[in-house]
Design an enzyme around this catalytic site. Sequence first.
Site, PDB file in Angstrom:
ATOM      1  N   GLY A   1       0.832  -1.203   0.000  1.00 41.28           N
ATOM      2  CA  GLY A   1       0.000   0.000   0.000  1.00 41.28           C
ATOM      3  C   GLY A   1       0.866   1.252   0.000  1.00 41.28           C
ATOM      4  O   GLY A   1       1.855   1.322   0.720  1.00 41.28           O
TER       5      GLY A   1
ATOM      6  N   ARG B   1      19.492  10.527  -3.616  1.00 40.97           N
ATOM      7  CA  ARG B   1      20.524  11.565  -3.422  1.00 40.97           C
ATOM      8  C   ARG B   1      21.656  11.073  -2.519  1.00 40.97           C
ATOM      9  O   ARG B   1      22.810  11.442  -2.729  1.00 40.97           O
ATOM     10  CB  ARG B   1      19.877  12.841  -2.902  1.00 40.97           C
TER      11      ARG B   1
ATOM     12  N   ARG C   1       0.919  -5.034  -5.261  1.00 46.44           N
ATOM     13  CA  ARG C   1       1.082  -6.265  -4.484  1.00 46.44           C
ATOM     14  C   ARG C   1       1.191  -7.364  -5.545  1.00 46.44           C
ATOM     15  O   ARG C   1       0.346  -7.445  -6.422  1.00 46.44           O
ATOM     16  CB  ARG C   1      -0.132  -6.501  -3.582  1.00 46.44           C
TER      17      ARG C   1
ATOM     18  N   ASP D   1       5.054  -4.916   5.967  1.00 47.39           N
ATOM     19  CA  ASP D   1       5.423  -6.297   6.295  1.00 47.39           C
ATOM     20  C   ASP D   1       5.450  -7.205   5.062  1.00 47.39           C
ATOM     21  O   ASP D   1       6.336  -8.049   4.931  1.00 47.39           O
ATOM     22  CB  ASP D   1       4.524  -6.861   7.407  1.00 47.39           C
TER      23      ASP D   1
ATOM     24  N   ASP E   1       2.619  -0.637  11.917  1.00 46.92           N
ATOM     25  CA  ASP E   1       2.535  -1.969  12.533  1.00 46.92           C
ATOM     26  C   ASP E   1       3.860  -2.727  12.478  1.00 46.92           C
ATOM     27  O   ASP E   1       3.871  -3.952  12.656  1.00 46.92           O
ATOM     28  CB  ASP E   1       1.420  -2.791  11.854  1.00 46.92           C
TER      29      ASP E   1
ATOM     30  N   MET F   1      -8.187   3.000   8.699  1.00 43.94           N
ATOM     31  CA  MET F   1      -7.436   1.822   8.230  1.00 43.94           C
ATOM     32  C   MET F   1      -6.582   1.215   9.343  1.00 43.94           C
ATOM     33  O   MET F   1      -6.452   1.783  10.427  1.00 43.94           O
ATOM     34  CB  MET F   1      -6.579   2.194   7.038  1.00 43.94           C
TER      35      MET F   1
ATOM     36  N   ALA G   1     -11.933  12.004  20.545  1.00 42.43           N
ATOM     37  CA  ALA G   1     -13.041  11.038  20.446  1.00 42.43           C
ATOM     38  C   ALA G   1     -13.393  10.468  21.819  1.00 42.43           C
ATOM     39  O   ALA G   1     -12.542  10.434  22.724  1.00 42.43           O
ATOM     40  CB  ALA G   1     -12.647   9.899  19.505  1.00 42.43           C
TER      41      ALA G   1
ATOM     42  N   ARG H   1      -4.639   7.376   2.692  1.00 49.00           N
ATOM     43  CA  ARG H   1      -3.348   7.045   2.095  1.00 49.00           C
ATOM     44  C   ARG H   1      -2.816   8.177   1.209  1.00 49.00           C
ATOM     45  O   ARG H   1      -1.657   8.131   0.778  1.00 49.00           O
ATOM     46  CB  ARG H   1      -3.473   5.748   1.285  1.00 49.00           C
TER      47      ARG H   1
HETATM   48  O1  F6P Z   1      -1.302  -1.738   4.681  1.00 50.70           O
HETATM   49  C1  F6P Z   1      -1.796  -0.503   4.358  1.00 50.70           C
HETATM   50  C2  F6P Z   1      -3.280  -0.535   4.107  1.00 50.70           C
HETATM   51  O2  F6P Z   1      -3.701   0.780   3.814  1.00 50.70           O
HETATM   52  C3  F6P Z   1      -4.123  -1.124   5.234  1.00 50.70           C
HETATM   53  O3  F6P Z   1      -4.360  -0.216   6.276  1.00 50.70           O
HETATM   54  C4  F6P Z   1      -5.356  -1.524   4.482  1.00 50.70           C
HETATM   55  O4  F6P Z   1      -6.056  -2.541   5.163  1.00 50.70           O
HETATM   56  C5  F6P Z   1      -4.820  -2.008   3.181  1.00 50.70           C
HETATM   57  O5  F6P Z   1      -3.581  -1.359   2.994  1.00 50.70           O
HETATM   58  C6  F6P Z   1      -5.721  -1.768   1.999  1.00 50.70           C
HETATM   59  O6  F6P Z   1      -5.127  -2.326   0.874  1.00 50.70           O
HETATM   60  P1  F6P Z   1      -5.575  -2.058  -0.628  1.00 50.70           P
HETATM   61  O7  F6P Z   1      -5.014  -0.745  -1.042  1.00 50.70           O
HETATM   62  O8  F6P Z   1      -4.987  -3.184  -1.383  1.00 50.70           O
HETATM   63  O9  F6P Z   1      -7.076  -2.009  -0.653  1.00 50.70           O
END
Ligand code: F6P
Length: 329
Positions: A10, A24, A78, A109, A136, A176, A193, A262
């Site tokens: 991701g 650089r 991926r 990971d 993580d 996420m 919150a 993201r």
């Molecule tokens: O690992 C990063 C992440 O944004 C996670 O938080 C989320 O579950 C996953 O990727 C979503 O993946 P994709 O972009 O393949 O939907």
Amino acid sequence: MRIGVFCSGGDAPGMNACTRAIVRSALSKGHEVVGIYRGYQGLLEEDFFQEADETPLMRLRSVSNIIKMGGTILGTSRSPEFQTEAGLKKASGILKKHRIDALVPIGGDGTFHGAVALAQHWDGQIVGCPGTIDNDLLGTDYTIGFATAVHTAVEALDKLRDTAESHSRMFLVEVMGRHSGYIALYTALAGGAEAVAIPETPTRIPEIIETLKTLKARGKHSIMLVVAEGDESGGAQKLDALLKSAGCPFDTRVLMLGHLQRGGSPTPEDRILATRLGNFAVESMLQGANGVMAGEIRGELALTPFLDTYVQHKAVPENLLKVLQTMAS
Ligand code: F6P
């Protein structure tokens, strides 16, 4: 040395700042950099970075002004093919063919699982940088992209609070973090919150209902419940249904922030972290480091074997959960 750089998994804000730092740092020490598009899949397809004049190697100017850009100029993916024996052998052959001596992957990971597997088939050096919004990975206090994702989520929470307060409503905001409550906990704390639901702690419906009733009796008009997508309740939609059927005292609405988290320009924290770690990854590699991730622990730069970054769950700070409860009174 000829060093390959790529992003994988991701995307995360700050991946570009990290790419810039790697390019650089390597060029300043007289080494060559090959940009690989779309992570491991791009490697398998020999999809390499090219300047407009078809120069294959990255230059100082190839990374101009990207420190402030979200996403990744190298693209990401991926790759199921890379996870096979045949894919790993093919990747190793391609790296040898292009005389690539070392790799700097930027990812999470899954990316480091890939690096460990590749090392069984290829004897070049690999030093990674932690690029994922999830935070993580062990071996670094924060991953590149986490701060920006939290910033984005908090902005959303602030806006939702306005409308929630006007209508005396409760919002369940899903953030996420597949297996991790980091984004949820930090968003909840920074956004003021009232509650958070994360995979690290049990989500007990009767307890939440009791808390909501108490807060209502104390005069709360609006509630923000931040839900990690990986919470065992199944996420915000399912948790909303469970709370409704258990007699939730507030009118509720659900918002899933999803991939919005993201995107966007990285915060200064992410730009600085990405720059430090990209530079450190290259310098460590030049001193012989291999099979490790560059991270920052309590302000100090640190190298951690790939396996140790993902083999155990990175616990969320328990004290922060307690602070959140106190603040939500
Ligand atoms: O690992 C990063 C992440 O944004 C996670 O938080 C989320 O579950 C996953 O990727 C979503 O993946 P994709 O972009 O393949 O939907």
